[in-house]
Write an enzyme that holds these catalytic residues in place. Structure first.
Site, PDB file in Angstrom:
ATOM      1  N   ASP A   1       0.874  -1.171   0.000  1.00  0.00           N
ATOM      2  CA  ASP A   1       0.000   0.000   0.000  1.00  0.00           C
ATOM      3  C   ASP A   1       0.921   1.235   0.000  1.00  0.00           C
ATOM      4  O   ASP A   1       2.148   1.125   0.116  1.00  0.00           O
ATOM      5  CB  ASP A   1      -0.961  -0.035   1.192  1.00  0.00           C
ATOM      6  CG  ASP A   1      -2.202   0.802   0.917  1.00  0.00           C
ATOM      7  OD1 ASP A   1      -2.149   1.668   0.011  1.00  0.00           O
ATOM      8  OD2 ASP A   1      -3.225   0.625   1.594  1.00  0.00           O
TER       9      ASP A   1
HETATM   10  C1  NOJ Z   1      -4.130   3.739   0.095  1.00  0.00           C
HETATM   11  C2  NOJ Z   1      -5.310   2.820   0.260  1.00  0.00           C
HETATM   12  O1  NOJ Z   1      -5.206   2.144   1.505  1.00  0.00           O
HETATM   13  C3  NOJ Z   1      -5.452   1.788  -0.840  1.00  0.00           C
HETATM   14  O2  NOJ Z   1      -6.671   1.138  -0.679  1.00  0.00           O
HETATM   15  C4  NOJ Z   1      -5.350   2.434  -2.185  1.00  0.00           C
HETATM   16  O3  NOJ Z   1      -5.513   1.464  -3.179  1.00  0.00           O
HETATM   17  C5  NOJ Z   1      -4.000   3.116  -2.289  1.00  0.00           C
HETATM   18  N1  NOJ Z   1      -3.892   4.154  -1.278  1.00  0.00           N
HETATM   19  C6  NOJ Z   1      -3.756   3.730  -3.661  1.00  0.00           C
HETATM   20  O4  NOJ Z   1      -4.518   4.847  -3.850  1.00  0.00           O
END
Ligand code: NOJ
Length: 761
Positions: free
Chosen positions: A289
């Site tokens: 993430d």
């Molecule tokens: C953080 C989020 O937790 C995740 O779900 C998302 O896909 C990513 N950012 C990318 O934007």
């Protein structure tokens, strides 16, 4: 002259044959995927390899705390092989052009959060899960994939399959609720919808199962907080939906921000390698993430980013989202022998494999076709599908004296911040969706009632009066600057003239989703004041709720005769709600998360364990609250219809089963009302005695049945005894003999029941 022409034609022919020889050669090489990728890897420098393990956000939109300057130079120098937050054929073409200027011309992979639709926005996932309809779930993913791929994208960060049992956590909006069986069914449907039968198909995109793992269980419902969970709870409840998505062929996995057994998922070798790859046989790639490698320094499991990068790669993480840690440190880690080049190569292979499967080596611009974008995005068919899904997602929570559906006559007042609102309708994580294209309730009701009923409007209150919250959500421009008193008085005046009042209240979209946990999950206090004031006028009220999580609705349930849960339904919100409001459609959704009576009961979920001192009103020392019941206000699986369904004749094909038998249950359901409708039928079991304690009920099967008014149907369920297995205290998956209760009904509480025995062999 004649000779010259001959010579030119001759040379052209040679050129053509050379070109076609080169093409053929390229195609032959491409046909052997493994040889092609291995040869490419053998030509790469360490920096180029790390580039393939690197993902940066573009500056088109940013979905996390940091942004990398000079990412375009990185693309050209082969130091960035993947981009997210960039779409449109024109923009992705521009960036792909940069990659084609790099030494090895490896195409970029474009990812994006296409969570509930790309441009045609569908209901938020929690809402859509209330349709209990895997075909609809698959269809919305398929449409999202078609639109996203036509808009330059290759990869979505969806589905989010985190089981969630604490509605304070704002990201419950992005998942399918509290149950692993329903969650697994939806996870499979989503992967199928996004990826189709082959990734070679231009309408398909890679899915990414997230957030692996257990992200849905942060302590106290506070986003990004620690998770601390027993192995049994993990394997029996939280892991099955990820496994279901992987078994369905999900091409990628995203690691979660949280720790598991004291080790952040991003450095968790047990999770990423032993479980995911070795036990579950996952063959795709794992992305972190946003900056979650860097964040391990904050977690405190590593001392610095160098150690974080080493730990992540050695755990089995292939791609670094936005953190630049791999790029910055892994070359020296190879030199110091802290990571093996072979492990980097294996990660590079997995990413190139995905690019190969998408057909990007044959044509890096395959998804940059402007004309396809025009034909595919927001078509009438896509909007119709979104409206059908929106209708199926609504849950009728209360309907005293059949106040709903409304008649299209008399004077109807529409009051509340969600009547004319468009901004909130598409909900959180609505990616490339354009809220100005969403259709609101006011316009839909106006055209539905034109010439038949008199409608009037007052906003009555802003979505919130909390100035700090308004700042945090950046919604100043949507706030009516008139005083709360002025707004309220206007609403009183409008309501006083009406025969019936429809109040559209709830949370703004930013009050749920990422980084949007709430400790008070009621309707904001200024809107409650509006509701109570209008209620005091003594007129019939229909309450329409817009929200991204279960809310506490005790006062509303005690005082308001009709309540319809509409979540955030997407682009077609207004027309969909209007159809249910006036009875052009019959609501059929059922809750996939329990609604608590107050926040003190949270976390509350139906598949709880027994205690040694179950609640008994006549006894002091039993498990209870002094000030509230143990039960939720609206249980899991609950939802009403404009018609009534009666269940009868629950039967099993046997009363004794052996290990390999199939349990066949049959029940009759009759639509005894006057309207056609869908009914969602749920089958639960309870294992009465286990070597480890077992939940009071577990959903095992569900079905959605259409019944015409007066119609009666039999419905059959087949349950393999294997579906009764669970992980015991030694973490063995076991099937234990004994007596089971089996329940079938309209929600987890309202059921018919029978019993059966399972013998040892
Ligand atoms: C953080 C989020 O937790 C995740 O779900 C998302 O896909 C990513 N950012 C990318 O934007």
């Amino acid at each position: 002259m004649k000779n010259l022409t001959k010579t030119i034609v001759f040379m052209m022919l040679i050129g053509l044959s050379q070109w076609s020889f080169a093409q053929k050669n390229k195609n032959t090489k491409l046909a052997n995927k493994e040889a092609f990728i291995q040869e490419l890897i053998s030509k790469m420098t360490v920096d180029e390899k790390l580039g393939q393990l690197t993902l940066y956000t573009s500056d088109m939109s940013v979905t996390g705390p940091v942004m990398r300057d000079n990412y375009k130079q990185d693309i050209m120098s082969g130091r960035c092989g993947n981009i997210f937050n960039a779409y449109t054929p024109a923009y992705t073409r521009k960036l792909q052009d940069l990659a084609m200027q790099s030494r090895l011309k490896i195409p970029l992979l474009f990812g994006y959060d296409v969570i509930h639709g790309h441009k045609t926005i569908f209901p938020i996932p929690l809402g859509e899960s209330c349709a209990w309809d895997t075909l609809l779930s698959e269809q919305s993913a398929k449409i999202a994939a078609a639109e996203a791929s036509a808009d330059g994208l290759h990869w979505t960060y969806s589905p989010m399959v985190d089981v969630a049992r604490d509605p304070r956590w704002g990201r419950v909006a992005e998942g399918s609720g509290e149950d692993p069986i329903l969650g697994s069914a939806i996870a499979r449907a989503k992967v199928k919808g996004y990826q189709g039968s082959s990734l070679k198909n231009k309408e398909s995109i890679l899915s990414c199962v997230k957030h692996f793992a257990l992200y849905g269980a942060p302590i106290a419902g506070r986003d990004y907080n620690t998770v601390d969970m027993s192995q049994q709870n993990m394997f029996n409840v939280y892991l099955p939906p990820y496994k279901a998505a992987i078994d369905a062929g999900a091409a990628s996995v995203m690691s979660s921000f949280n720790e598991i057994n004291g080790v952040p998922a991003t450095a968790n070798k047990w999770l990423m390698t032993d479980l995911l790859r070795k036990q579950w046989g996952f063959k795709g790639f794992v992305v972190t993430d946003y900056t979650s490698i860097n964040e391990m320094v904050n977690h405190g499991n590593v001392a610095n980013e160098y150690e974080a990068g080493v730990a992540a790669l050695n755990a089995g993480i292939d791609m670094d989202m936005q953190g630049a840690v791999y790029m910055t440190y892994l070359k020296s880690a190879v030199e110091k022998n802290d990571v093996k080049l072979a492990d980097i190569d294996a990660a590079v292979y997995r990413i190139l494999d995905a690019k190969w499967q998408l057909g990007l080596f044959e044509n890096p611009y395959l998804y940059c076709d402007e004309s396809r974008a025009k034909q595919t995005i927001m078509t009438t068919a896509n909007l119709e599908a979104a409206e059908q899904t929106a209708i199926a997602s609504m849950v009728l929570l209360k309907n005293e004296n059949n106040l709903l559906p409304l008649k299209t006559s008399g004077k109807i007042a529409l009051i509340g911040p969600f009547v004319k609102n468009k901004r909130d309708l598409i909900g959180n994580w609505s990616g490339a969706g354009n809220w100005t294209q969403a259709k609101n309730l006011w316009d839909a009701v106006q055209s539905r009632t034109a010439g038949k009923a008199t409608i009037s409007y007052a906003m009555g209150a802003n979505v919130t009066d909390d100035t700090l919250l308004i700042q945090k959500m950046h919604i100043q421009e949507f706030i009516d600057k008139r005083s709360a008193e002025t707004l309220l008085n206007e609403a009183i005046a409008v309501a006083s003239e009406a025969d019936i009042i429809v109040m559209a209240l709830g949370e703004s979209e930013g009050m749920s989703g990422e980084a949007a946990s709430r400790s008070d999950i009621g309707i904001p206090s200024n809107q409650m004041q509006l509701l109570k004031t209008i209620h005091a006028l003594g007129k019939p009220i229909v309450l329409l709720l817009s929200n991204g999580r279960p809310l506490t609705l005790s006062w509303e349930n005690d005082h308001i005769p009709a309540i319809l849960e509409t979540w955030f339904l997407g682009t077609q919100s207004g027309p969909a709600i209007c159809k249910v409001l006036f009875g052009d459609a019959n609501p059929s959704g059922k809750l996939t998360m329990s609604f608590p009576r107050n926040v003190g009961q949270v976390p509350i979920y139906y598949a709880a364990k027994h205690t040694g001192r179950p609640f008994d009103n006549s006894q002091k020392y039993t498990s209870k609250y002094l000030d509230i019941e143990n039960t939720p206000l609206y249980p899991f699986g609950y939802g009403l219809s404009y018609t009534q369904f009666i269940y009868s004749n629950l039967k099993l094909n046997k009363s004794q089963y052996k290990e390999k038998d199939t349990i066949e249950a049959c029940i009759e359901v009759q639509n005894t009302g006057e309207r056609d409708g869908y009914e969602i039928i749920q089958l639960y079991v309870q294992d009465l005695v286990g070597s480890s304690t077992r939940p009071v009920k577990e959903l095992k099967k569900f079905a959605k049945l259409h019944l015409k008014a007066g119609q009666r149907k039999q419905i059959y369920f087949k349950l393999a005894t294997d579906e009764l297995c669970f992980y015991n205290a030694n973490m063995e998956r076991v099937l234990e003999p004994g007596t089971f209760k089996l329940f079938v009904g309209k929600n987890v509480v309202d059921v018919m029941e029978t019993t059966f025995d399972l013998s040892a062999k």
